[in-house]
Design a protein around this motif. Structure first.
Motif, mmCIF file in Angstrom:
data_model
loop_
_atom_site.group_PDB
_atom_site.id
_atom_site.type_symbol
_atom_site.label_atom_id
_atom_site.label_comp_id
_atom_site.label_asym_id
_atom_site.label_seq_id
_atom_site.Cartn_x
_atom_site.Cartn_y
_atom_site.Cartn_z
ATOM 1 N N ILE A 270 0.793 -1.232 0.000
ATOM 2 C CA ILE A 270 0.000 0.000 0.000
ATOM 3 C C ILE A 270 0.825 1.282 0.000
ATOM 4 N N GLY A 271 2.137 1.189 -0.241
ATOM 5 C CA GLY A 271 2.869 2.444 -0.352
ATOM 6 C C GLY A 271 4.361 2.287 -0.204
ATOM 7 N N LEU A 272 5.068 3.350 -0.579
ATOM 8 C CA LEU A 272 6.510 3.390 -0.388
ATOM 9 C C LEU A 272 6.953 4.831 -0.223
ATOM 10 N N SER A 273 8.130 4.979 0.362
ATOM 11 C CA SER A 273 8.647 6.321 0.602
ATOM 12 C C SER A 273 10.157 6.272 0.673
ATOM 13 N N PHE A 274 10.787 7.361 0.315
ATOM 14 C CA PHE A 274 12.213 7.547 0.543
ATOM 15 C C PHE A 274 12.411 8.761 1.452
ATOM 16 N N GLY A 275 11.786 8.690 2.608
ATOM 17 C CA GLY A 275 11.944 9.749 3.597
ATOM 18 C C GLY A 275 10.827 10.762 3.612
ATOM 19 N N GLY A 276 9.895 10.639 2.680
ATOM 20 C CA GLY A 276 8.767 11.558 2.661
ATOM 21 C C GLY A 276 7.725 11.191 3.701
ATOM 22 N N LYS A 277 6.662 11.921 3.722
ATOM 23 C CA LYS A 277 5.607 11.706 4.700
ATOM 24 C C LYS A 277 4.922 10.359 4.478
ATOM 25 N N ASN A 278 4.858 9.580 5.539
ATOM 26 C CA ASN A 278 4.130 8.313 5.511
ATOM 27 C C ASN A 278 2.866 8.486 6.341
ATOM 28 N N ASP A 279 1.762 8.782 5.687
ATOM 29 C CA ASP A 279 0.505 9.041 6.385
ATOM 30 C C ASP A 279 -0.030 7.810 7.116
ATOM 31 N N LEU A 280 0.410 6.628 6.731
ATOM 32 C CA LEU A 280 -0.065 5.409 7.377
ATOM 33 C C LEU A 280 0.369 5.324 8.835
ATOM 34 N N LEU A 281 1.468 5.997 9.174
ATOM 35 C CA LEU A 281 1.938 5.981 10.555
ATOM 36 C C LEU A 281 0.935 6.639 11.501
ATOM 37 N N ASP A 282 0.097 7.503 10.960
ATOM 38 C CA ASP A 282 -0.903 8.173 11.795
ATOM 39 C C ASP A 282 -2.042 7.235 12.185
ATOM 40 N N HIS A 283 -2.068 6.037 11.611
ATOM 41 C CA HIS A 283 -3.185 5.120 11.849
ATOM 42 C C HIS A 283 -2.744 3.761 12.386
ATOM 43 N N ALA A 284 -1.509 3.368 12.103
ATOM 44 C CA ALA A 284 -1.059 2.025 12.484
ATOM 45 C C ALA A 284 -0.899 1.920 13.994
ATOM 46 N N ASP A 285 -1.550 0.908 14.568
ATOM 47 C CA ASP A 285 -1.418 0.702 16.012
ATOM 48 C C ASP A 285 -0.439 -0.418 16.346
ATOM 49 N N VAL A 286 -0.034 -1.221 15.330
ATOM 50 C CA VAL A 286 1.025 -2.219 15.476
ATOM 51 C C VAL A 286 1.913 -2.123 14.245
ATOM 52 N N ASN A 423 18.419 -0.043 -10.351
ATOM 53 C CA ASN A 423 17.820 1.251 -10.035
ATOM 54 C C ASN A 423 18.811 2.133 -9.284
ATOM 55 N N GLU A 424 19.262 3.178 -9.947
ATOM 56 C CA GLU A 424 20.053 4.208 -9.274
ATOM 57 C C GLU A 424 19.537 5.574 -9.720
ATOM 58 N N ALA A 425 18.227 5.726 -9.614
ATOM 59 C CA ALA A 425 17.572 6.954 -10.058
ATOM 60 C C ALA A 425 17.675 8.083 -9.037
ATOM 61 N N ILE A 426 18.046 7.762 -7.810
ATOM 62 C CA ILE A 426 18.322 8.686 -6.711
ATOM 63 C C ILE A 426 17.132 9.607 -6.439
ATOM 64 N N SER A 427 17.108 10.837 -6.934
ATOM 65 C CA SER A 427 16.000 11.746 -6.622
ATOM 66 C C SER A 427 14.660 11.188 -7.086
ATOM 67 N N ASN A 428 14.702 10.351 -8.087
ATOM 68 C CA ASN A 428 13.474 9.751 -8.615
ATOM 69 C C ASN A 428 13.294 8.290 -8.184
ATOM 70 N N TYR A 429 13.965 7.894 -7.104
ATOM 71 C CA TYR A 429 13.782 6.539 -6.578
ATOM 72 C C TYR A 429 12.305 6.173 -6.379
ATOM 73 N N PRO A 430 11.518 7.013 -5.681
ATOM 74 C CA PRO A 430 10.119 6.615 -5.449
ATOM 75 C C PRO A 430 9.352 6.387 -6.746
ATOM 76 N N PHE A 431 9.553 7.278 -7.713
ATOM 77 C CA PHE A 431 8.880 7.107 -9.001
ATOM 78 C C PHE A 431 9.321 5.804 -9.685
ATOM 79 N N THR A 432 10.606 5.512 -9.610
ATOM 80 C CA THR A 432 11.117 4.331 -10.305
ATOM 81 C C THR A 432 10.527 3.051 -9.735
ATOM 82 N N TRP A 433 10.450 2.968 -8.408
ATOM 83 C CA TRP A 433 9.838 1.788 -7.792
ATOM 84 C C TRP A 433 8.344 1.715 -8.104
ATOM 85 N N SER A 434 7.678 2.853 -8.110
ATOM 86 C CA SER A 434 6.221 2.857 -8.329
ATOM 87 C C SER A 434 5.837 2.559 -9.770
#
Length: 520
Positions: A270-286, A423-434
């Protein structure tokens, strides 16, 4: 005549090392003489030699080889300057937990003409530094000086035993020229070294108490979440993580991934991040942090709920090689991910296991389906935007990557199913994985670290490794950005690719893409 170099090559081969990525120098005459002897006597060398015009490319190639095969390659370099030439690739194999055996010659210890291999050229005085292994020691799992051909084989085996034990990584062996040219009795070379007696350390599992705590938490949770990044370095963990996620409807999020940990199409991814905001943390209880170096970045507003139950499962949960790293957690479990996932699945599905009530399972599945749909719809929308410029002259990254993905799928025999993405897209890592959507274990790899210049050399090594491991790739494609192409020493990388038949250009989109199809 046999020398210490004979023992080293013989031990490499016996231990399963098939390739040595080398950059020769004045400390290697014994190695070159040994290779000549092998060719004359048997028509081939016991280890395939891959000449590398630059050491950074050599080590990057060895990393790509190890990532594809799961086995270490050897890298042979020249004294202190060759060791320095390994450059940022040393950081990459360390942080990327890649087993590689690095051997460096060293300047002769004297200019005594009675000693074979003594100093006889002017650079040898300049290359004789006080502590050569200190150049790389803090990045190595093990450093050792070989001082005799009589025990050189056992020194190699100890180094490989450490390199292949978790946390896996590089080892550095070195020897002066007098030592490598030391003549040894044929019985030393012919000695049978039982490599099965040198196994890597078996990864530990979770304690019974830890299993009970984690399973109870997962069963009681409203919204459990697994955050991972590197568990897929062991391909066997991918189906295990998928299974655990399925049976309890647990969401999976990848944070700074280095390899495929779960298929892109998995319904609970349901998602990935390279240091950006992970909104799921606001809901996960475990939360289970599974082999992730950077599960979130606190200073970016990322932090689990104060009452969230957090469990860390990692070969090195304290990240002991980092100057600073910390996760507020209920349990830190030093465990092999494959073993730990198997234990958790058995505790839930095995005899006496506990199942999730149907209503709760259904509610979790529905929520994950909603999150998954929102995430993938956002990707589809982004891919449909061709350009942010009014004149449509500059393609967006999602559009470019989806075009690349579709081109590879349409132009390869197996419709992209046997493509390896580097994959060594660096700034575009999230896009490359997605947007490249890696599906199969090992179908996308990255250095796992932050020193740029890995991709091109890794592509060459991965191509050679693919042949050894019978991966039968249709195509190996390096996707790079942020200056990576130039940092990869492209002249050396492409020289190697051509020399060892690992490159054959295909009509793919050109910006920031290097194609490395498998050679014939």
């Amino acid at each position: 005549m046999y020398t210490t170099a004979s023992v080293l090559f013989k031990t490499f081969a016996d231990a399963g090392i098939t390739h040595a990525f080398v950059n020769w120098g004045n400390d290697h005459p014994a190695f070159l003489e040994e290779l000549k002897r092998e060719r004359v006597e048997s028509g081939q060398t016991v280890v395939e030699i891959v000449t590398c015009p630059h050491e950074m490319v050599a080590l990057s190639a060895a990393q790509g080889y190890a990532q594809v095969t799961g086995k270490p390659a050897a890298v042979i370099v020249h004294v202190d300057v060759g060791t320095q030439g390994l450059a940022g690739a040393v950081h990459n194999v360390d942080r990327g937990h890649t087993p590689v055996l690095i051997f460096a010659g060293a300047a002769p210890q004297s200019s005594d003409e009675r000693l074979k291999g003594t100093k006889n050229e002017w650079p040898m005085w300049l290359q004789d530094v006080p502590d050569q292994p200190s150049i790389v020691r803090q990045y190595m799992r093990y450093t050792v000086q070989i001082q005799s051909g009589k025990n050189a084989g056992k020194m190699v085996m100890r180094a490989l035993q450490i390199a292949n034990s978790e946390p896996k990584g590089p080892v550095y062996l070195w020897a002066r020229r007098e030592t490598t040219e030391e003549e040894v009795d044929p019985s030393i070379v012919e000695e049978k070294l039982d490599v099965t007696r040198w196994p890597p350390v078996q990864g530990p599992g979770l304690s019974p108490a830890a299993i009970d705590s984690i399973v109870d938490a997962l069963l009681e949770a409203r919204f459990p979440l697994i955050i991972t990044a590197n568990s897929g370095r062991n391909p066997k963990t991918v189906p295990l993580l998928s299974t655990l996620s399925n049976i309890l409807a647990i969401g999976v999020f990848t944070s700074c991934p280095s390899t495929v940990c779960i298929p892109w199409t998995h319904p609970n991814y349901i998602g990935l991040s390279f240091g950006g905001k992970n909104d799921l943390l606001d809901h996960a209880d475990v939360i289970i942090v599974l082999e992730a170096d950077i599960p979130w970045v606190d200073s970016k507003g990322n932090k689990p709920l104060d009452d969230a139950r957090v469990f860390v499962i990692d070969a090195d949960p304290l990240k002991t090689t980092f100057g600073w790293s910390h996760v507020d957690a209920e349990l830190l479990c030093k465990a092999d991910p494959e073993v730990a996932l198997s234990q958790l699945i058995e505790a839930i599905e095995g005899p006496g296991g506990q199942s999730l009530e149907a209503e709760k399972l259904s509610a979790r599945q529905a929520r994950l389906a909603e999150l998954r749909s929102a995430w993938t719809n956002s990707q589809e929308t982004a891919e449909g935007v061709k350009s942010l410029a009014a004149d449509q002259s500059t393609p967006t990254v999602p559009y470019l990557l989806s075009t690349l993905r579709n081109a590879v799928a349409s132009q390869t025999p197996n419709k992209g199913e046997k493509t390896l993405w580097i994959n060594e897209a660096i700034s575009n890592y999230p896009f490359t994985w997605s947007h490249l959507r890696p599906e199969h274990p090992g179908s996308m790899i990255a250095s796992g670290a932050s020193s740029l210049g890995y991709a091109l050399g890794a592509a060459v090594g991965a191509s050679l490794g693919g042949l050894v491991s019978r991966k039968e790739y249709d195509l190996i494609t390096a996707v790079v950005g942020d200056g990576v192409f130039l940092f990869s020493v492209p002249a050396s990388a492409y020289w190697m690719a051509r020399r060892y038949n690992t490159v054959r250009p295909m009509p793919l989109p050109r910006p920031h893409v290097g194609a490395f199809p498998r050679g014939n």
